[in-house]
Design an enzyme around this catalytic site. Structure first.
Site, PDB file in Angstrom:
ATOM      1  N   TYR A   1     -17.018  -8.884  -6.901  1.00  0.00           N
ATOM      2  CA  TYR A   1     -16.312  -9.874  -6.089  1.00  0.00           C
ATOM      3  C   TYR A   1     -17.338 -10.950  -5.782  1.00  0.00           C
ATOM      4  CZ  TYR A   1     -12.200  -6.923  -5.287  1.00  0.00           C
ATOM      5  OH  TYR A   1     -11.058  -6.191  -5.450  1.00  0.00           O
TER       6      TYR A   1
ATOM      7  N   PRO B   1     -11.407  -0.642 -11.723  1.00  0.00           N
ATOM      8  CA  PRO B   1     -12.217  -0.442 -10.518  1.00  0.00           C
ATOM      9  C   PRO B   1     -11.340  -0.221  -9.284  1.00  0.00           C
ATOM     10  CG  PRO B   1     -12.117  -2.770 -11.084  1.00  0.00           C
ATOM     11  CD  PRO B   1     -11.432  -2.033 -12.200  1.00  0.00           C
TER      12      PRO B   1
ATOM     13  N   THR C   1     -13.616 -10.099 -10.708  1.00  0.00           N
ATOM     14  CA  THR C   1     -12.215 -10.048 -10.273  1.00  0.00           C
ATOM     15  C   THR C   1     -11.888 -11.339  -9.539  1.00  0.00           C
ATOM     16  OG1 THR C   1     -12.231  -7.656 -10.164  1.00  0.00           O
ATOM     17  CG2 THR C   1     -10.518  -8.779  -8.894  1.00  0.00           C
TER      18      THR C   1
ATOM     19  N   HIS D   1      -3.794  -6.898 -10.143  1.00  0.00           N
ATOM     20  CA  HIS D   1      -4.367  -6.047  -9.107  1.00  0.00           C
ATOM     21  C   HIS D   1      -3.360  -4.970  -8.660  1.00  0.00           C
ATOM     22  CE1 HIS D   1      -8.150  -6.400  -6.609  1.00  0.00           C
ATOM     23  NE2 HIS D   1      -7.564  -5.416  -5.968  1.00  0.00           N
TER      24      HIS D   1
ATOM     25  N   ARG E   1      -0.914  -6.950   3.007  1.00  0.00           N
ATOM     26  CA  ARG E   1      -0.481  -5.597   2.657  1.00  0.00           C
ATOM     27  C   ARG E   1       0.082  -4.904   3.886  1.00  0.00           C
ATOM     28  NH1 ARG E   1      -5.932  -4.236  -0.839  1.00  0.00           N
ATOM     29  NH2 ARG E   1      -5.699  -5.986  -2.289  1.00  0.00           N
TER      30      ARG E   1
ATOM     31  N   GLN F   1     -17.935  -4.289 -11.580  1.00  0.00           N
ATOM     32  CA  GLN F   1     -16.920  -5.254 -11.129  1.00  0.00           C
ATOM     33  C   GLN F   1     -17.444  -5.998  -9.920  1.00  0.00           C
ATOM     34  OE1 GLN F   1     -14.580  -4.306  -8.125  1.00  0.00           O
ATOM     35  NE2 GLN F   1     -14.434  -6.549  -8.027  1.00  0.00           N
TER      36      GLN F   1
ATOM     37  N   GLY G   1     -11.823   0.573  -5.078  1.00  0.00           N
ATOM     38  CA  GLY G   1     -12.779   0.656  -3.981  1.00  0.00           C
ATOM     39  C   GLY G   1     -12.425   1.714  -2.944  1.00  0.00           C
TER      40      GLY G   1
ATOM     41  N   LYS H   1     -11.216 -10.741 -14.717  1.00  0.00           N
ATOM     42  CA  LYS H   1     -10.080  -9.859 -14.389  1.00  0.00           C
ATOM     43  C   LYS H   1      -9.126 -10.582 -13.438  1.00  0.00           C
ATOM     44  CE  LYS H   1      -9.179  -5.229 -12.384  1.00  0.00           C
ATOM     45  NZ  LYS H   1      -8.791  -5.335 -10.980  1.00  0.00           N
TER      46      LYS H   1
ATOM     47  N   SER I   1     -16.717  -0.259  -8.910  1.00  0.00           N
ATOM     48  CA  SER I   1     -16.175  -1.255  -7.984  1.00  0.00           C
ATOM     49  C   SER I   1     -17.251  -1.878  -7.095  1.00  0.00           C
ATOM     50  CB  SER I   1     -15.110  -0.610  -7.090  1.00  0.00           C
ATOM     51  OG  SER I   1     -14.756  -1.492  -6.048  1.00  0.00           O
TER      52      SER I   1
HETATM   53  C1  FNR Z   1      -7.666  -1.566  -6.573  1.00  0.00           C
HETATM   54  N1  FNR Z   1      -8.047  -2.570  -7.462  1.00  0.00           N
HETATM   55  C2  FNR Z   1      -9.309  -3.089  -7.386  1.00  0.00           C
HETATM   56  N2  FNR Z   1      -9.704  -4.053  -8.276  1.00  0.00           N
HETATM   57  C3  FNR Z   1     -10.957  -4.545  -8.254  1.00  0.00           C
HETATM   58  O1  FNR Z   1     -11.273  -5.402  -9.061  1.00  0.00           O
HETATM   59  N3  FNR Z   1     -11.847  -4.086  -7.323  1.00  0.00           N
HETATM   60  C4  FNR Z   1     -11.533  -3.137  -6.407  1.00  0.00           C
HETATM   61  O2  FNR Z   1     -12.365  -2.738  -5.599  1.00  0.00           O
HETATM   62  C5  FNR Z   1     -10.212  -2.647  -6.406  1.00  0.00           C
HETATM   63  N4  FNR Z   1      -9.821  -1.734  -5.477  1.00  0.00           N
HETATM   64  C6  FNR Z   1      -8.558  -1.158  -5.561  1.00  0.00           C
HETATM   65  C7  FNR Z   1      -8.203  -0.162  -4.667  1.00  0.00           C
HETATM   66  C8  FNR Z   1      -6.974   0.470  -4.802  1.00  0.00           C
HETATM   67  C9  FNR Z   1      -6.618   1.566  -3.851  1.00  0.00           C
HETATM   68  C10 FNR Z   1      -6.097   0.112  -5.845  1.00  0.00           C
HETATM   69  C11 FNR Z   1      -4.771   0.809  -6.044  1.00  0.00           C
HETATM   70  C12 FNR Z   1      -6.436  -0.906  -6.703  1.00  0.00           C
HETATM   71  C13 FNR Z   1      -7.139  -2.986  -8.560  1.00  0.00           C
HETATM   72  C14 FNR Z   1      -7.340  -2.103  -9.784  1.00  0.00           C
HETATM   73  O3  FNR Z   1      -8.572  -2.364 -10.397  1.00  0.00           O
HETATM   74  C15 FNR Z   1      -6.257  -2.330 -10.850  1.00  0.00           C
HETATM   75  O4  FNR Z   1      -6.190  -3.684 -11.183  1.00  0.00           O
HETATM   76  C16 FNR Z   1      -4.883  -1.842 -10.419  1.00  0.00           C
HETATM   77  O5  FNR Z   1      -4.951  -0.660  -9.668  1.00  0.00           O
HETATM   78  C17 FNR Z   1      -4.016  -1.616 -11.648  1.00  0.00           C
HETATM   79  O6  FNR Z   1      -2.730  -1.309 -11.281  1.00  0.00           O
HETATM   80  P1  FNR Z   1      -2.164   0.191 -11.216  1.00  0.00           P
HETATM   81  O7  FNR Z   1      -2.664   0.939 -12.448  1.00  0.00           O
HETATM   82  O8  FNR Z   1      -2.666   0.780  -9.946  1.00  0.00           O
HETATM   83  O9  FNR Z   1      -0.701  -0.036 -11.238  1.00  0.00           O
END
Ligand code: FNR
Length: 417
Positions: free
Chosen positions: A143, A90, A169, A310, A178, A141, A92, A286, A119
């Site tokens: 929150y 997911p 998550t 994440h 960040r 997913q 966002g 997650k 998401s």
């Molecule tokens: C995320 N991730 C994330 N996870 C989740 O549970 N809800 C969300 O809304 C988001 N939003 C989100 C935005 C952006 C821009 C990124 C890069 C990541 C985390 C995502 O689901 C996942 O765990 C990671 O992106 C996996 O790592 P890699 O493949 O980006 O290295």
């Protein structure tokens, strides 16, 4: 092989095949703020680096003279037979990356049959995304909001919309530190982006009405030091101060309500029974990294865990996600599926995660880069390339099914750090 064939015919792929080129080209295409949001990780970004280094610690030891002419990539997961072990993790606020956002992703997911995790911070209400997905597998997913009624409402909407699992998550009960976002004076949610699941929700709408009645000051808890720093950073770019410059048509009360209800950092294992009472869908946790948490997850009757950090966006200096996988898989011992994400960039990465105990692997940033560059086609080609490379890796390693991708296919390269 289709990719090689097209290459021989002089056709360039829709997006770069090289992971580094894909990321670089997408970074150029995205706005500065979108690039900061997508590329960025927590702190010094050491966890994001650890995610990649963890893959380098394992090497595939291929076997020869196995008949690998036919390979079967299917995997059984939560009662479904999936065409491959890949999932769309997911992500966002996709409206920053492409105007068609989650809808474009859903079209790509459906064309490949790859499960999409919708998401909680999507840019499009889940019902619209689900309509695009049809009977293609999708999960919601969540929150976990500070408002239980909102949790119940989101989950019941997800059920109605045909979601086949709820992915909770756990690692984002507070947003990570960040620096790239902070330097851009940017938190998308505070600008009313990525809150479509909320603004389309009846319980949320009611909360907004109540808040609007309270007036602008309302009864808000004292902000944490991190929130103060974030707000100070955000208002730098806006002469009128925090949120005065919202381009979103949303009333300020909606954004304020969102900031209030987004998460619950007091959540504990005891709360899981609430979710169990409100849904018959499988529950996936997650963000599991510690084997003791994996044990607790099994003890609390959850249906799957997802080893994830994440993408390194939450804690700086944390363990690489793949480094956390073997101990989790050992504790779970096949009782429930162990999913994995954080750092997957190529087919060999997926192979290694599966060898170390993952049933399926999630992909995050790579498909977001594809979306930025070429919408639906971009997402589809990134995932097709990953699938193709994974299939090749399997064959070249001497495996014809996922079951054959065992720990014995790997050797540990201890010198790498
Ligand atoms: C995320 N991730 C994330 N996870 C989740 O549970 N809800 C969300 O809304 C988001 N939003 C989100 C935005 C952006 C821009 C990124 C890069 C990541 C985390 C995502 O689901 C996942 O765990 C990671 O992106 C996996 O790592 P890699 O493949 O980006 O290295």
């Amino acid at each position: 092989s289709g990719i090689y064939r097209n290459g021989a015919l002089g056709q360039l792929p829709a997006v770069p095949v090289s992971p580094a080129k894909l990321a670089a080209k997408a970074r150029q295409k995205m706005s500065r703020r979108a690039a900061a949001y997508v590329v960025g990780s927590a702190g010094m970004e050491s966890t994001a680096r650890a995610n990649r280094l963890a893959f380098d610690r394992w090497r595939i030891v291929p076997r020869m003279l196995h008949d690998v002419g036919t390979r079967d990539l299917t995997t059984e997961l939560l009662g479904r037979t999936l065409a491959s072990p890949f999932l769309l993790s997911p992500v966002g606020v996709l409206e920053m990356v492409h105007p068609a956002a989650d809808v474009a992703v859903a079209r790509a997911a459906r064309s490949l049959g790859v499960p999409m995790m919708i998401s909680n911070q999507a840019s499009v209400p889940m019902e619209r995304i689900a309509a695009e997905l049809g009977d293609s597998p999708h999960w919601f997913q969540l929150y976990w909001s500070s408002e239980d009624d909102l949790v119940a409402s989101l989950v019941s909407r997800a059920e109605q919309a045909g979601a086949e699992a709820i992915v909770v998550t756990l690692d984002t009960h507070m947003l990570g530190w960040r620096p790239r976002d902070l330097d851009e004076a940017f938190l998308p949610f505070a600008r009313g982006q990525g809150i479509a699941q909320y603004t389309s929700d009846p319980v949320f709408t009611e909360l907004v009405k109540q808040r609007a009645k309270q007036g602008p000051t309302g009864k808000r808890p004292a902000p944490t030091p991190a929130a103060v720093a974030t707000l100070a950073s955000m208002s730098r770019g806006y002469p009128g101060g925090f949120m005065s410059n919202l381009r979103s048509p949303l009333p300020r009360a909606a954004v304020e309500t969102f900031l209030d209800v987004f998460s619950r950092s007091t959540l504990t294992w005891q709360n899981l029974s609430f979710l169990r009472e409100h849904t018959t869908l499988p529950i996936i946790l997650k963000g599991i990294q510690h084997p003791d948490d994996a044990r607790l997850a099994v003890d609390h009757g959850v249906d799957a865990v997802m080893v994830s950090n994440h993408g390194g966006r939450q804690i700086d200096g944390a363990v690489g996600s793949l480094d956390a996988l073997p101990a989790v898989a050992a504790v779970v011992d096949g009782r429930i599926p162990v999913l994995f994400d954080s750092g997957i960039r190529g087919g060999a990465d997926a192979f290694k995660a599966i060898a170390l105990g993952a049933t399926a692997v999630g992909v995050g940033r790579p498909w977001v880069y594809g979306l930025a560059l070429a919408g639906t086609e971009g997402v589809a080609s990134v995932m097709t390339n990953l699938l193709a490379e994974f299939d090749l890796t399997m064959g070249l390693a001497g495996c014809t099914t996922l079951d054959e991708i065992s720990p014995e296919t790997l050797s540990r390269a201890d010198s790498v750090d």
